[in-house]
Design a protein around this motif. Structure first.
Motif, PDB file in Angstrom:
ATOM      1  N   GLN A 165       2.482  23.157  50.942  1.00 43.81           N
ATOM      2  CA  GLN A 165       2.540  22.656  49.332  1.00 43.81           C
ATOM      3  C   GLN A 165       2.375  21.117  49.349  1.00 43.81           C
ATOM      4  O   GLN A 165       3.213  20.491  50.393  1.00 43.81           O
ATOM      5  CB  GLN A 165       3.605  22.981  48.541  1.00 43.81           C
ATOM      6  N   GLU A 176       7.075  26.924  53.344  1.00 42.56           N
ATOM      7  CA  GLU A 176       8.212  27.879  52.742  1.00 42.56           C
ATOM      8  C   GLU A 176       8.858  28.640  54.100  1.00 42.56           C
ATOM      9  O   GLU A 176       7.790  28.785  54.844  1.00 42.56           O
ATOM     10  CB  GLU A 176       7.540  29.129  51.952  1.00 42.56           C
ATOM     11  N   GLN A 178      11.559  31.329  55.410  1.00 40.24           N
ATOM     12  CA  GLN A 178      12.396  32.565  55.427  1.00 40.24           C
ATOM     13  C   GLN A 178      13.689  32.160  56.167  1.00 40.24           C
ATOM     14  O   GLN A 178      13.697  32.095  57.375  1.00 40.24           O
ATOM     15  CB  GLN A 178      11.849  33.960  55.930  1.00 40.24           C
ATOM     16  N   THR A 183      13.659  32.771  50.536  1.00 37.74           N
ATOM     17  CA  THR A 183      12.471  32.195  50.911  1.00 37.74           C
ATOM     18  C   THR A 183      13.095  30.552  50.538  1.00 37.74           C
ATOM     19  O   THR A 183      13.498  30.381  49.155  1.00 37.74           O
ATOM     20  CB  THR A 183      11.225  32.333  49.882  1.00 37.74           C
ATOM     21  N   ARG A 184      12.957  29.607  51.068  1.00 36.53           N
ATOM     22  CA  ARG A 184      13.414  28.162  51.056  1.00 36.53           C
ATOM     23  C   ARG A 184      12.280  27.398  51.468  1.00 36.53           C
ATOM     24  O   ARG A 184      11.487  27.571  52.150  1.00 36.53           O
ATOM     25  CB  ARG A 184      14.606  28.024  51.774  1.00 36.53           C
ATOM     26  N   ALA A 185      12.123  26.245  50.338  1.00 43.16           N
ATOM     27  CA  ALA A 185      10.996  25.007  50.807  1.00 43.16           C
ATOM     28  C   ALA A 185      11.673  24.004  51.811  1.00 43.16           C
ATOM     29  O   ALA A 185      12.794  23.380  51.135  1.00 43.16           O
ATOM     30  CB  ALA A 185      10.509  24.501  49.598  1.00 43.16           C
TER      31      ALA A 185
END
Length: 410
Positions: A165, A176, A178, A183-185
């Motif tokens: 992104q 992203e 895992q 799910t974390r950015a």
């Protein structure tokens, strides 16, 4: 005789066949501009253009976690930006420019180390963000220390793909990840010496997995900025067994520094984490931190900004021993390295080290610390667990000698 003739004929046949076959071309050398890796941070030789058209060379820090170019005040004026001249520069064969009002005058600021603080004795005079390069495909080859900016479609990227992104206005890119089933950015930040994350997220992870804790207090490369703030000095070092990016990129045993509250736990509970809440405004998503050099340096990393894709070609296995050193946290004060804290290893109670907060570190096994680079000081402290390091300290005007043990933070 017949056997000899037959053998000669066979050998001649093999030689003729080899001559007839097209020779295999050696692989083409990978193109790029050589960079310096200084305590995990990328430094580039950049040619700036002065108002009279002359070339002015300087070292620049490539920082993917900030949005605007930054120049030292002296360079800002030498290039005429204070008089409205545009910033013009060249990296290898690629030329770039920016308006004067898009460039920050002077490094440093509240909570931001100066270039000298991070890189001295190297003279670094600029910081360049990824925002300047988002029309290109960026390739960082850590193994060969090469930095390249390719036209979209010019080269086939190597490695498993992971979508990104992108905040087109700031140039910050995130993936992203895992982590523990969620799910974390995370921002991809080649400008960060180590991976850091929000303290509240780190504390939640450690509440579920206390065995992930490695130390209370920044040590080694996690002590990336060496600023005299609890934010870093009292953070928690944790190792996450698996951080998965996309379908096929796994970062095993990845270390993070979970930061301490900037203004204390009460203020954070009332107003949020001031540093992270402000910093992540430039990110393309609600990120929890960044992937720094300890996550990236094992790869050839390609970021295709126009097509919002990254590629991760692994070059070597992760270094589980990256943080092993005596359990001390350093603060840099000019040319001096000060004991800012004594870290608490998770593996066992910390034995007395014979150091006090406020001591100046003068030598490590005879290697001078005052005036040395961060990388050289951390390298001198690094060792095998159980090894002893002899430290010379200055304490209230007197010299003190102590032997300290290298701890394992694996």
């Amino acid at each position: 005789m017949r056997i000899i003739v037959t053998s000669l004929v066979a050998a001649l046949s093999i030689a003729l066949s080899a001559a007839a076959a097209p020779a295999k071309k050696p692989p083409a050398p990978r193109e790029g501009v050589a960079f310096i890796l200084d305590a995990g941070r990328i430094l580039l030789d950049v040619a700036f253009t002065t108002p009279d058209g002359q070339e002015r060379k300087a070292l620049a820090w490539f920082n993917m976690g900030m949005a605007a170019p930054v120049l030292t005040s002296d360079l800002y004026r030498e290039l005429g930006l204070d008089r409205g001249a545009p910033l013009r520069l060249r990296i290898g064969e690629r030329a770039f420019d920016a308006r004067a009002d898009q460039v920050k005058d002077g490094d440093g600021g509240v909570g931001v180390p100066t270039f000298d603080h991070l890189f001295a004795p190297r003279r670094v005079e600029a910081m360049l963000p990824a925002r300047m390069f988002t029309d290109y495909v960026l390739r960082i080859d850590y193994g060969r220390r090469l930095f390249a900016l390719d036209a979209p479609g010019a080269k086939g990227p190597e490695g498993p793909p992971v979508p990104i992104q992108l905040n087109a206005e700031t140039g910050l890119a995130a993936v992203e990840a895992q982590i523990d089933g969620e799910t974390r950015a995370l921002v991809i930040d080649a400008g960060g010496g180590y991976s850091w994350m929000r303290g509240d997220i780190a504390r939640n992870l450690l509440a579920r997995h206390p065995d992930w804790l490695r130390a209370h207090g920044a040590v080694g490369a996690a002590n990336a900025n060496m600023v005299d703030f609890a934010f870093e000095k009292e953070g928690d070092v944790l190792r996450i067994p698996s951080v998965r990016l996309g379908d096929s990129v796994e970062l095993s045993g990845l270390g993070f520094l979970g930061t301490a509250p900037v203004l204390g736990g009460f203020v954070e509970s009332a107003f949020g984490d001031l540093f992270w809440d402000n910093w992540r405004k430039a990110a393309p998503a609600p990120v929890i931190g960044w992937l720094g050099a300890n996550a990236l340096r094992d790869f050839e990393l390609t970021i295709d900004y126009p097509n919002r894709m990254s590629y991760w070609r692994r070059q070597k296995a992760p270094d589980a021993a990256e943080l092993d050193q005596p359990a001390i946290t350093l603060v840099r004060n000019g040319a001096r390295y000060i004991i800012g804290g004594v870290a608490q290893p998770a593996s066992r109670p910390q034995a007395p080290l014979g150091v006090e907060i406020g001591d100046e570190l003068l030598t490590v096994d005879g290697v001078a610390a005052r005036g040395a680079s961060k990388e050289n000081v951390l390298s001198a402290l690094h060792g095998a667990p159980g090894e002893r390091k002899r430290l010379t300290l200055e304490r209230r005007g007197a010299r003190v000698e102590t032997n300290v043990e290298v701890e394992s933070f694996r």
